[in-house]
Scaffold this active site. Structure first.
Site, PDB file in Angstrom:
ATOM      1  N   GLY A   1       0.798  -1.220   0.000  1.00 48.24           N
ATOM      2  CA  GLY A   1       0.000   0.000   0.000  1.00 48.24           C
ATOM      3  C   GLY A   1       0.829   1.266   0.000  1.00 48.24           C
ATOM      4  N   SER A   2       0.276   2.313   0.595  1.00 42.87           N
ATOM      5  CA  SER A   2       0.825   3.660   0.448  1.00 42.87           C
ATOM      6  C   SER A   2       2.191   3.876   1.084  1.00 42.87           C
ATOM      7  CB  SER A   2      -0.164   4.684   1.016  1.00 42.87           C
ATOM      8  OG  SER A   2      -1.324   4.741   0.213  1.00 42.87           O
ATOM      9  N   VAL A   3       2.699   2.933   1.853  1.00 43.82           N
ATOM     10  CA  VAL A   3       4.070   3.097   2.352  1.00 43.82           C
ATOM     11  C   VAL A   3       5.050   3.173   1.184  1.00 43.82           C
ATOM     12  CG1 VAL A   3       3.629   1.985   4.578  1.00 43.82           C
ATOM     13  CG2 VAL A   3       4.381   0.604   2.636  1.00 43.82           C
ATOM     14  N   PHE A   4       4.649   2.647   0.009  1.00 40.66           N
ATOM     15  CA  PHE A   4       5.505   2.703  -1.179  1.00 40.66           C
ATOM     16  C   PHE A   4       5.616   4.116  -1.748  1.00 40.66           C
ATOM     17  CE2 PHE A   4       6.845  -1.279  -3.606  1.00 40.66           C
ATOM     18  CZ  PHE A   4       7.114  -1.981  -2.453  1.00 40.66           C
TER      19      PHE A   4
END
Length: 575
Positions: free
Chosen positions: A291-294
Site C-alpha cells: 500500500g501507500s508506504v511505497f
C-alpha cells in the site's frame, strides 16, 4: 622358683615349635606360634575376598561406563548417536538466553528381552498414558534389539518408568532443546526436531554452526525491545479484532533487527501443537502489496532521478482512467498538488502521475536497487520471493507508485525505509549482532541530499496528517499504508485490509525504523469506524517508540525549539 624353672626349661622348646603336652589333664597345650599363623591366614583370605570384590566392582564400572554405552551406541541408528552431541546456546545481543540444551532421559527397549509384550505395554501405558497402545505393542514385537519408546522424558516420567522394572526397558541420556522465552522469539529462533536438527528459524539456518563448538550464537535481537513490540502488537490486534499482526524494529545504519514479531505465534518447546498459521512468519515469508508506504519510494525515485522537486506540481483534481481501471484518492483534495502534498495527503492520483513520468524502466531499476525484486538477505530459511509483474506494463507503473501490483515482504519494506533515512545506503538486513559496524557493506540507492529531503518529508507526514504516530520528544517520521488484499480474479476485497505504519526516529539523526502492521483490522468507536493504517497502526508505533527510545539511549528533544524546527524545515508550502 619352681615355676620360673619350668618356664625357663620350656622356652627353647617354644622357640623350636615343639608340640608339648599338658600335664594337668586339660588337653594338649597349643604352641604360641599357632594364633599368629591362623591370623595371618585369615588376613590373606580376607584380602583375596576383598580383591575379588574390588575387581567385580571395577568390572561392573567398566561395563557400565564403557562397554555398556558402547553396546548401546552400536545398537542405535547413526543419527541417534550424533544427536547426543552438544548444541550451542542462542542468546540475544545482551547475552540473555534464547535457546539451550539440557540432558534428559530417553526410553528405549530391546524387544528380544521383552518376556510379555501385552504386560509390558499395559504397564508402560499406566505411567505414559499418552502413548498409542497399538503402536507400542507393534514395536515391542519387532525382531530388533533397539527401538525408541519415548524421547526426552520429564524427571517424573523417568522415575515412574524406572519403578516399573520391566526387563528390556532401558534409558539413554539425550540433550533436549529448550526455549526459556517461549513464544516471544519463536519465529526468529525457530526449533529443532527430537534429534536436535534445526527445522526453522536460526536453529535451521545456523544448524552447522550450532553443532561446531564455536560458542553461543549471538543474535541482534534485544529481548527488551522484542517484549515491548510484541505487547503493543497484541494490544492493537485485540483492540481492532485483527486476524494477525506483525512488526519489526531495525537499526537503520547496521541493518540489525532488534525485534521481529509475527502474531499469532507459537511455543517452540511444543512445536507440534502449533498450526500452520501460527508458524508462518509474516515479516519474512509473507509477501504483500504494502500500500501507500511505497509512496515514500516513489517520491525518492523522482527526486533521485531529477524528475521532480518537492515543489513540483501534478494535477490530482480528478480520478485517472487507465483502460478498465480507475485510480482514485481515498480522501482526495481534488486539486493540483505539489510533491510534498502528494506524500503528506497520500494521493494515489498524484503518485501515479509522478511514476508515469519516470516510466517502467526507471521504476524497475529503482525497485531493484532497493532490493524489492529479490528475496531479503536475512539469515532465516523462511524468506518469501517477491511477486513481480511480468510484463511490467504502464498500469503496473502507476499502481506500484502507491503500493499495488508488486508484493514484497514487510522486512524488505523496512530495509528500504532505513535506506531512505540513513543517508541513502541500503544495508542488508541481519538477525546476527554486528560487532564491527565499519565492516558492513551496503550499496547507495539515493544521494545524501535526497535522503535529507526524505527525512524532512516523512516528518512532515506525521506533523501534518498522522499525528497519532508521533512520540513526544522523539521526532517520528514515516508513512501509512492501507492495502486492500487481493481476492483472486475478482480484484480486491474492500473489507480485508493490511493496515501499516512505518516510522523512523529521531528524524534529526535517524537511528531506528519501526513497522507495525495489522491484518484485517476492524474499526471501532475510537476510530469512528475506520481501520486504516493511520488510525490503527500509527498509534502502535507511537507507543513502541515512546517505550524503547529511553532504553536504546535516544535522548528526547524539544520539538518546538528553534534548532529542531530549523533542522526539519522544508522550503515548500503544504496545505
Amino acid at each position: 622358683m619352681i615355676g620360673r624353672g619350668r618356664a625357663a626349661a620350656r622356652q627353647p622348646a617354644l622357640r623350636a615349635g615343639v608340640d608339648l603336652r599338658r600335664t594337668d589333664g586339660r588337653g594338649p597345650e597349643i604352641p604360641a606360634s599357632r594364633p599368629v599363623e591362623v591370623g595371618r591366614t585369615r588376613l590373606i583370605v580376607a584380602g583375596i575376598v576383598f580383591a575379588f570384590g574390588f575387581l567385580a566392582v571395577a568390572g561392573r564400572l567398566v561395563d557400565t561406563m564403557v562397554i555398556g554405552p558402547a553396546m548401546v551406541e552400536a545398537k542405535q541408528p547413526r543419527d541417534v548417536v550424533a544427536a547426543t552431541a552438544a548444541r550451542e546456546d542462542i542468546v540475544d545481543r545482551n547475552g540473555l538466553l534464547l535457546a539451550t540444551s539440557v540432558v534428559t532421559k530417553s526410553l528405549y527397549a530391546n524387544p528380544s528381552e521383552i518376556q510379555n509384550v501385552e504386560s509390558a505395554t499395559a504397564r508402560l501405558l499406566s505411567v505414559l498414558p499418552h502413548l498409542d497402545a497399538d503402536d507400542i505393542r507393534k514395536r515391542l514385537s519387532l525382531d530388533r534389539q533397539f527401538i525408541w519408546l519415548e524421547r526426552n522424558l520429564t524427571p517424573a516420567q523417568y522415575l515412574a518408568v524406572h519403578r516399573l522394572g520391566v526387563p528390556g526397558f532401558y534409558f539413554l541420556d539425550e540433550p533436549r532443546r529448550i526455549y526459556p522465552q517461549g513464544s516471544l522469539t519463536s519465529h526468529v529462533v525457530g526449533f529443532t526436531d527430537v534429534d536436535g536438527h534445526g527445522l526453522s528459524g536460526v536453529e535451521q539456518s545456523f544448524d552447522e554452526f550450532l553443532m561446531s563448538d564455536q560458542g553461543p550464537l549471538v543474535l541482534s535481537i534485544d529481548l527488551r525491545v522484542q517484549h515491548i513490540l510484541r505487547e503493543e502488537l497484541a494490544r492493537g490486534a485485540e483492540e481492532f479484532d485483527a486476524i494477525g499482526a506483525s512488526g519489526v524494529v531495525m537499526d537503520v545504519h547496521t541493518g540489525e533487527v532488534l525485534a521481529m514479531v509475527s502474531l499469532p505465534d507459537f511455543d517452540p518447546n511444543r512445536p507440534a501443537e502449533a498450526d500452520e498459521i501460527s508458524r508462518f512468519n509474516r515479516n519474512t515469508l509473507g509477501v504483500y502489496e504494502m500500500g501507500s508506504v511505497f509512496k515514500v519510494f516513489n517520491t525518492a525515485m523522482m527526486l533521485e532521478y531529477g524528475l521532480a522537486t518537492p515543489a513540483s506540481v501534478f494535477d490530482a483534481s480528478r480520478p485517472l482512467q487507465i483502460g478498465r481501471f480507475t485510480i482514485r484518492d481515498f480522501h482526495g483534495k481534488w486539486r493540483p498538488l505539489n510533491v510534498a502534498e502528494i506524500l503528506v495527503h497520500s494521493s494515489n492520483i498524484g503518485s501515479a502521475l509522478m511514476a508515469r513520468v519516470a516510466g517502467a524502466e526507471r521504476q524497475r531499476e529503482f525497485m531493484r536497487a532497493l532490493g524489492m525484486l529479490e528475496r531479503s538477505p536475512i539469515e532465516l530459511p523462511e524468506v518469501g520471493a517477491p511477486i513481480v509483474p511480468d510484463p511490467w506494463r504502464d498500469i503496473n507503473v502507476m499502481t506500484i507508485a502507491f503500493g499495488h501490483g508488486l508484493a514484497v515482504s514487510p522486512l524488505q519494506t523496512v530495509s528500504g525505509y532505513a535506506a531512505m533515512a540513513n543517508g541513502g545506503t541500503l544495508v542488508p538486513a541481519t538477525i546476527v549482532r554486528q560487532d564491527d559496524p565499519e565492516a558492513i557493506e551496503g550499496r547507495r540507492v539515493i544521494s545524501e541530499d535526497v535522503s535529507d529531503t526524505m527525512r524532512r518529508l516523512m516528518r512532515l507526514v506525521v506533523t501534518e496528517s498522522y499525528g497519532r504516530a508521533n512520540a513526544e520528544g522523539y521526532l517520528v517520521g514515516g508513512k501509512t499504508g492501507t492495502a486492500e488484499k487481493p481476492a483472486g480474479r475478482s480484484g480486491y476485497n474492500r473489507d480485508a485490509r493490511l493496515s501499516s505504519f512505518i516510522g523512523v526516529f529521531p528524524m534529526t539523526d535517524p537511528r531506528y525504523v519501526v513497522l507495525a502492521t495489522l491484518d484485517e483490522p476492524k474499526g471501532n468507536a475510537s476510530t469512528y469506524g475506520f481501520a486504516t493504517g493511520g488510525w490503527v497502526s500509527a498509534p502502535i508505533v507511537s507507543r513502541v517508540v515512546s517505550r524503547i527510545g529511553p532504553m536504546l539511549g535516544v535522548m528526547p528533544v524539544e520539538e518546538e525549539s528553534p534548532e529542531t524546527r530549523a533542522a526539519m524545515q522544508l522550503a515548500v508550502a503544504v496545505q
